[in-house]
Design a protein around this motif. Structure first.
Motif, PDB file in Angstrom:
ATOM      1  N   LEU A  36       0.433  10.758  -6.355  1.00 28.47           N
ATOM      2  CA  LEU A  36       1.246   9.558  -7.064  1.00 28.47           C
ATOM      3  C   LEU A  36       2.540   9.541  -6.349  1.00 28.47           C
ATOM      4  N   ARG A  37       3.128  10.726  -5.620  1.00 31.06           N
ATOM      5  CA  ARG A  37       4.426  10.775  -5.158  1.00 31.06           C
ATOM      6  C   ARG A  37       4.545  10.049  -3.881  1.00 31.06           C
ATOM      7  N   ARG A  38       3.460   9.718  -3.167  1.00 27.63           N
ATOM      8  CA  ARG A  38       3.556   9.430  -1.760  1.00 27.63           C
ATOM      9  C   ARG A  38       4.123   7.660  -2.128  1.00 27.63           C
ATOM     10  N   ARG A  39       4.720   7.389  -0.847  1.00 28.06           N
ATOM     11  CA  ARG A  39       5.304   6.241  -0.741  1.00 28.06           C
ATOM     12  C   ARG A  39       4.312   4.817  -0.923  1.00 28.06           C
ATOM     13  N   ARG A  40       3.101   5.178  -0.119  1.00 27.15           N
ATOM     14  CA  ARG A  40       2.050   4.131  -0.111  1.00 27.15           C
ATOM     15  C   ARG A  40       1.623   3.966  -1.590  1.00 27.15           C
ATOM     16  N   THR A  41       1.569   4.903  -2.469  1.00 25.88           N
ATOM     17  CA  THR A  41       1.082   4.486  -3.686  1.00 25.88           C
ATOM     18  C   THR A  41       1.993   3.760  -4.494  1.00 25.88           C
ATOM     19  N   MET A  42       3.409   3.989  -4.179  1.00 21.45           N
ATOM     20  CA  MET A  42       4.219   3.033  -4.927  1.00 21.45           C
ATOM     21  C   MET A  42       4.321   1.716  -4.243  1.00 21.45           C
ATOM     22  N   VAL A  43       4.018   1.526  -2.924  1.00 18.91           N
ATOM     23  CA  VAL A  43       4.109   0.393  -2.413  1.00 18.91           C
ATOM     24  C   VAL A  43       3.036  -0.525  -2.854  1.00 18.91           C
ATOM     25  N   VAL A  44       1.925   0.162  -3.008  1.00 16.65           N
ATOM     26  CA  VAL A  44       0.458  -0.708  -3.270  1.00 16.65           C
ATOM     27  C   VAL A  44       0.712  -1.099  -4.940  1.00 16.65           C
ATOM     28  N   GLY A  45       1.208  -0.199  -5.781  1.00 22.51           N
ATOM     29  CA  GLY A  45       1.499  -0.531  -7.031  1.00 22.51           C
ATOM     30  C   GLY A  45       2.663  -1.662  -7.232  1.00 22.51           C
ATOM     31  N   GLY A  46       3.411  -1.648  -6.301  1.00 23.56           N
ATOM     32  CA  GLY A  46       4.656  -2.832  -6.336  1.00 23.56           C
ATOM     33  C   GLY A  46       4.095  -3.996  -6.152  1.00 23.56           C
ATOM     34  N   VAL A  47       3.175  -4.074  -4.964  1.00 22.57           N
ATOM     35  CA  VAL A  47       2.848  -5.079  -4.520  1.00 22.57           C
ATOM     36  C   VAL A  47       1.741  -5.958  -5.427  1.00 22.57           C
ATOM     37  N   LEU A  48       0.703  -4.980  -6.011  1.00 20.59           N
ATOM     38  CA  LEU A  48      -0.174  -5.558  -7.016  1.00 20.59           C
ATOM     39  C   LEU A  48       0.621  -6.042  -8.298  1.00 20.59           C
ATOM     40  N   ALA A  49       1.872  -5.472  -8.764  1.00 12.73           N
ATOM     41  CA  ALA A  49       2.267  -5.660  -9.870  1.00 12.73           C
ATOM     42  C   ALA A  49       3.083  -6.932  -9.580  1.00 12.73           C
ATOM     43  N   ALA A  50       3.742  -7.264  -8.334  1.00 12.63           N
ATOM     44  CA  ALA A  50       4.344  -8.305  -8.109  1.00 12.63           C
ATOM     45  C   ALA A  50       3.556  -9.747  -7.732  1.00 12.63           C
ATOM     46  N   MET A  51       2.278  -9.441  -7.471  1.00  9.12           N
ATOM     47  CA  MET A  51       1.399 -10.704  -7.186  1.00  9.12           C
ATOM     48  C   MET A  51       1.396 -11.738  -8.403  1.00  9.12           C
ATOM     49  N   ALA A  73      -5.776   0.353  -9.723  1.00  7.63           N
ATOM     50  CA  ALA A  73      -5.053  -0.882  -8.851  1.00  7.63           C
ATOM     51  C   ALA A  73      -6.018  -1.941  -9.340  1.00  7.63           C
ATOM     52  N   ILE A  74      -7.320  -1.683  -9.455  1.00 12.01           N
ATOM     53  CA  ILE A  74      -8.060  -3.031  -9.605  1.00 12.01           C
ATOM     54  C   ILE A  74      -7.693  -3.546 -11.027  1.00 12.01           C
ATOM     55  N   VAL A  75      -7.484  -2.382 -12.105  1.00 13.41           N
ATOM     56  CA  VAL A  75      -7.251  -2.785 -13.570  1.00 13.41           C
ATOM     57  C   VAL A  75      -5.679  -3.437 -13.641  1.00 13.41           C
ATOM     58  N   LEU A  76      -4.619  -3.030 -12.657  1.00 14.28           N
ATOM     59  CA  LEU A  76      -3.529  -3.280 -12.935  1.00 14.28           C
ATOM     60  C   LEU A  76      -3.220  -4.801 -12.479  1.00 14.28           C
ATOM     61  N   LEU A  77      -3.955  -5.333 -11.625  1.00 19.99           N
ATOM     62  CA  LEU A  77      -3.774  -6.724 -11.105  1.00 19.99           C
ATOM     63  C   LEU A  77      -4.174  -7.986 -12.212  1.00 19.99           C
ATOM     64  N   PRO A  78      -5.524  -7.780 -12.988  1.00 20.98           N
ATOM     65  CA  PRO A  78      -5.518  -8.663 -13.804  1.00 20.98           C
ATOM     66  C   PRO A  78      -4.779  -8.392 -15.201  1.00 20.98           C
ATOM     67  N   LEU A  79      -4.512  -7.139 -15.412  1.00 24.59           N
ATOM     68  CA  LEU A  79      -3.700  -6.607 -16.596  1.00 24.59           C
ATOM     69  C   LEU A  79      -2.267  -7.276 -16.563  1.00 24.59           C
ATOM     70  N   ILE A  80      -1.558  -7.142 -15.455  1.00 24.75           N
ATOM     71  CA  ILE A  80      -0.088  -7.905 -15.218  1.00 24.75           C
ATOM     72  C   ILE A  80      -0.357  -9.299 -15.314  1.00 24.75           C
ATOM     73  N   GLY A  81      -1.438  -9.769 -14.690  1.00 22.60           N
ATOM     74  CA  GLY A  81      -1.847 -11.268 -14.766  1.00 22.60           C
ATOM     75  C   GLY A  81      -1.845 -11.564 -16.188  1.00 22.60           C
ATOM     76  N   LEU A  82      -2.550 -10.834 -17.015  1.00 22.13           N
ATOM     77  CA  LEU A  82      -2.630 -11.343 -18.357  1.00 22.13           C
ATOM     78  C   LEU A  82      -1.493 -11.314 -19.104  1.00 22.13           C
ATOM     79  N   ALA A  83      -0.613 -10.406 -18.743  1.00 23.55           N
ATOM     80  CA  ALA A  83       0.840 -10.414 -19.431  1.00 23.55           C
ATOM     81  C   ALA A  83       1.696 -11.623 -19.078  1.00 23.55           C
ATOM     82  N   VAL A  84       1.750 -11.807 -17.710  1.00 18.27           N
ATOM     83  CA  VAL A  84       2.300 -12.852 -17.387  1.00 18.27           C
ATOM     84  C   VAL A  84       2.077 -14.074 -17.517  1.00 18.27           C
ATOM     85  N   GLY A  85       0.614 -14.249 -17.848  1.00 20.74           N
ATOM     86  CA  GLY A  85       0.129 -15.700 -18.044  1.00 20.74           C
ATOM     87  C   GLY A  85       0.111 -16.091 -19.287  1.00 20.74           C
ATOM     88  N   THR A  86       0.152 -14.879 -20.288  1.00 19.33           N
ATOM     89  CA  THR A  86       0.252 -15.260 -21.687  1.00 19.33           C
ATOM     90  C   THR A  86       1.606 -15.726 -21.939  1.00 19.33           C
TER      91      THR A  86
END
Length: 289
Positions: A33-48, A143-156
């Protein structure tokens, strides 16, 4: 008289040593979790979802093509927007974090020369792999859950809460569509098990994390290309990519399980074989040189 193994010797000399207590899941999870690539991937998926929303705001409502798809219906409701994010992620965008979390885990330790110290703890090799793969799968699922979950919140927030409009011209009530969407997300995760296992196997076979991750992504691309070759006929059904969009059957007026069951069974079967190769090869691998 047989000579004691290294683990037996460690057990004789280290009071309180228990192989089952080495490398707890929470420790490995916090390290990843503390690795930079984890934070980058999470940030990219949340931003999409925000990026796609901005594209719709700038470009207007998606145009209607000859064949209606989930993308054309993205602005109909929050559920439609979430489904669109899942549709966009399937096939490539969600393959990358799965390959990264499962393909980088062992190879990165080897490239940092820290793998030998983990095994010298001593952590049994099979336990080391099991722990790392379990954590890799957990992060992949997130990661797979994050993308549609953020999409659901943003879309709603942008388009409101409402029924899920389908390309077939009918709608599913929100109370029905939401659990159906959860089934679709679960299928995507299970369908990606073959990519996770392939990346993990490559991670145990090489000291180059980029090679393991890139190899899994490349294999996903190749199978997708081969699936487009209609001349292969029924042979395409043996390709994991052939079933990657079978989750759409969960969002039909009448839930269809056939394609999803075939896709999951194929993915799990390949994953078992690849994991067996990973454990067998790593058990004999020289991690000192």
């Amino acid at each position: 008289m047989s000579t004691p193994t290294a683990v037996e010797a460690a057990t004789d000399h280290a009071a309180g040593y228990r192989a089952g207590r080495t490398l707890p899941l929470r420790v490995e999870a916090m390290r990843q979790l503390r690795r930079r690539r984890t934070m980058v991937v999470g940030g990219v998926l949340a931003a999409m979802p925000f990026i796609i929303l901005l594209a719709f705001q700038i470009g207007g409502t998606p145009g209607r093509a000859d064949r209606t798809t989930f993308i054309e219906l993205a602005t109909s409701s929050g559920l439609n927007f979430a489904t669109t994010m899942l549709f966009m992620g399937t096939g490539f965008l969600l393959v990358i974090p799965v390959a990264l979390f499962c393909g980088d885990t062992v190879a990165s330790e080897a490239s940092w020369s820290s793998l030998r110290y983990l095994l010298a703890a001593p952590v049994p090799r099979a336990r080391l792999l099991a722990r790392k793969f379990a954590v890799g799968l957990a992060f992949s699922a997130a990661a797979i859950v994050l993308l549609p979950l953020i999409g659901l919140a943003v879309g709603t927030a942008a388009y409101g809460w409402g029924d899920l409009r389908l390309p077939a011209g009918v709608s599913l009530p929100a109370s029905v569509a939401l659990p159906r969407l959860a089934i679709a997300v679960a299928f995507v995760f299970l369908a990606e098990l073959v990519i996770a296992a392939l990346a993990f196997w490559l991670s145990t076979a090489t000291d180059a994390p980029l090679g393991a991750v890139g190899g899994a992504v490349f294999a996903s691309i190749i199978t997708g290309v081969l699936d487009a070759v209609t001349a292969l006929g029924g042979l395409r059904e043996w390709l994991p990519a052939h079933w990657q969009y079978a989750w759409a059957d969960a969002l039909q007026p009448q839930l269809e399980w056939g394609g999803m069951l075939q896709g999951v069974s194929l993915s799990v079967s390949y994953a078992i074989v690849l994991l067996a190769l990973a454990f067998r090869g790593f058990a004999r691998k020289d991690v000192v040189s």
